[in-house]
Design a protein around this motif. Sequence first.
Motif, PDB file in Angstrom:
ATOM      1  N   HIS A  94       0.818  -1.217   0.000  1.00  0.00           N
ATOM      2  CA  HIS A  94       0.000   0.000   0.000  1.00  0.00           C
ATOM      3  C   HIS A  94       0.854   1.271   0.000  1.00  0.00           C
ATOM      4  O   HIS A  94       0.302   2.386  -0.056  1.00  0.00           O
ATOM      5  N   LEU A  95       2.175   1.131   0.051  1.00  0.00           N
ATOM      6  CA  LEU A  95       3.067   2.288   0.029  1.00  0.00           C
ATOM      7  C   LEU A  95       3.806   2.350  -1.301  1.00  0.00           C
ATOM      8  O   LEU A  95       4.190   1.309  -1.861  1.00  0.00           O
ATOM      9  N   ASP A  96       4.013   3.555  -1.804  1.00  0.00           N
ATOM     10  CA  ASP A  96       4.791   3.680  -3.036  1.00  0.00           C
ATOM     11  C   ASP A  96       6.270   3.433  -2.743  1.00  0.00           C
ATOM     12  O   ASP A  96       6.673   3.238  -1.580  1.00  0.00           O
ATOM     13  N   VAL A  97       7.065   3.424  -3.793  1.00  0.00           N
ATOM     14  CA  VAL A  97       8.485   3.099  -3.657  1.00  0.00           C
ATOM     15  C   VAL A  97       9.180   4.064  -2.704  1.00  0.00           C
ATOM     16  O   VAL A  97       9.959   3.661  -1.829  1.00  0.00           O
ATOM     17  N   ARG A 132       5.957   5.096  -7.881  1.00  0.00           N
ATOM     18  CA  ARG A 132       5.431   3.821  -8.370  1.00  0.00           C
ATOM     19  C   ARG A 132       5.150   2.893  -7.183  1.00  0.00           C
ATOM     20  O   ARG A 132       5.712   3.044  -6.101  1.00  0.00           O
ATOM     21  N   TYR A 133       4.285   1.896  -7.428  1.00  0.00           N
ATOM     22  CA  TYR A 133       3.924   0.951  -6.376  1.00  0.00           C
ATOM     23  C   TYR A 133       4.549  -0.414  -6.664  1.00  0.00           C
ATOM     24  O   TYR A 133       4.844  -0.742  -7.829  1.00  0.00           O
ATOM     25  N   PRO A 134       4.769  -1.236  -5.629  1.00  0.00           N
ATOM     26  CA  PRO A 134       5.435  -2.522  -5.834  1.00  0.00           C
ATOM     27  C   PRO A 134       4.813  -3.379  -6.931  1.00  0.00           C
ATOM     28  O   PRO A 134       5.526  -4.033  -7.695  1.00  0.00           O
ATOM     29  N   HIS A 135       3.472  -3.398  -7.039  1.00  0.00           N
ATOM     30  CA  HIS A 135       2.825  -4.255  -8.042  1.00  0.00           C
ATOM     31  C   HIS A 135       3.099  -3.784  -9.461  1.00  0.00           C
ATOM     32  O   HIS A 135       2.849  -4.527 -10.429  1.00  0.00           O
ATOM     33  N   GLU A 136       3.593  -2.561  -9.611  1.00  0.00           N
ATOM     34  CA  GLU A 136       3.907  -2.026 -10.937  1.00  0.00           C
ATOM     35  C   GLU A 136       5.347  -2.355 -11.360  1.00  0.00           C
ATOM     36  O   GLU A 136       5.749  -2.009 -12.465  1.00  0.00           O
TER      37      GLU A 136
END
Length: 378
Positions: A94-97, A132-136
């Motif tokens: 839920h946290l961005d990079v 960016r987010y981990p899933h990206e």
Amino acid sequence: MFLEVSQLEVRYPGAAQAAVQGVSLGLRAGDIGVLIGPSGCGKTTLLRAVAGLEPVSGGEIRLSGQVVGSASTQLAPEERRIGMVFQDYALFPHLDVGRNVAFGIAHLPKAERALRVREVLALVGLEGSESRYPHELSGGQQQRVALARALAPRPQLLLLDEPFSNLDVELRERLAHEVRNILKAAQATALFVTHDQLEAFAIGDTIGVMHQGRLHQWDDAYTLYHRPATRFVADFIGHGVFAPATIREVNRQIVVQTPLGELTDVAECPLPCAFSGGECDVLLRADDIVHDDDAPVKAEIVRKAFRGSEFLYTLRLAGGQTVLAHVPSHHDHRIGEWIGIRPEVDHVVTFNRSCSLRDGAMCEKPCSGQTVACEDLR
């Protein structure tokens, strides 16, 4: 030494045998150490003990000269200034990079925190990816974010527990080289756990081979391969077999008689008196065996594995002994075909013939002029 582990023992309650027993090693500041070995050998337990996540039941762990772990001293993990990179990365989805990387430096002023995030993301080659987010991200990029997060607080020691195990083989080897460059650029001291030898060779300054809770050898990759300290290390590292041999002295020259013929003019060969009757086992690695159609010794191909530039042939001699050979892949012979081979051995590695790889046995290579029996460590 920056990290010193002395006669370390870690024993779980109710366990008949210690998970880690009698382990001693040293790691200099700025060096990368790697622990390898089969599953259940104790390498991750050792790493967790260094981190302060497992209690020490014997021996001690020192960081920068300070005892951080012993039977009487257990410094809390957060007080050891150690960073960890886990097998599953443990990124917050839920946290961005940017916020993932900043997680361990929340105490810094906002501007300083943002600067440090930019610094470590640049270090791992992910500049400008803060939003960016981990899933990206790809698996390799997620691994770099996890590394950046661990480096952000400037830990005095970085621990990595099989960080590439979830990635494909090609990406693992490439990332190992990249992570080594990142750690060297950061001047980080690191201890790395893996079961993959190629990863270990790619990233480590010093590599430790563990088996059944014991550290068999702590050395550079070249020495592990060419001068293994125990029979287990000789068997675990690289491809090879143990063949019966006899050592004798002829005209002041040491001769090693093997199923492939005589080995002469070799370095570091033990004296015949190191073994009873000169009889021993000699380690023959796949790169010690050369395919030569004109050689007098012939062997039957019983198995072949294509490795791109070469085949790994499993060969059976007329006497029934098995050897391995790396052969260029344009020499594509059929299974069942007989080919000529000859030994080309620079390092003769020998062990007592009575030694075995049975559970708990640590078979030492003898020094010249004396016999060293197997030491039963059970």
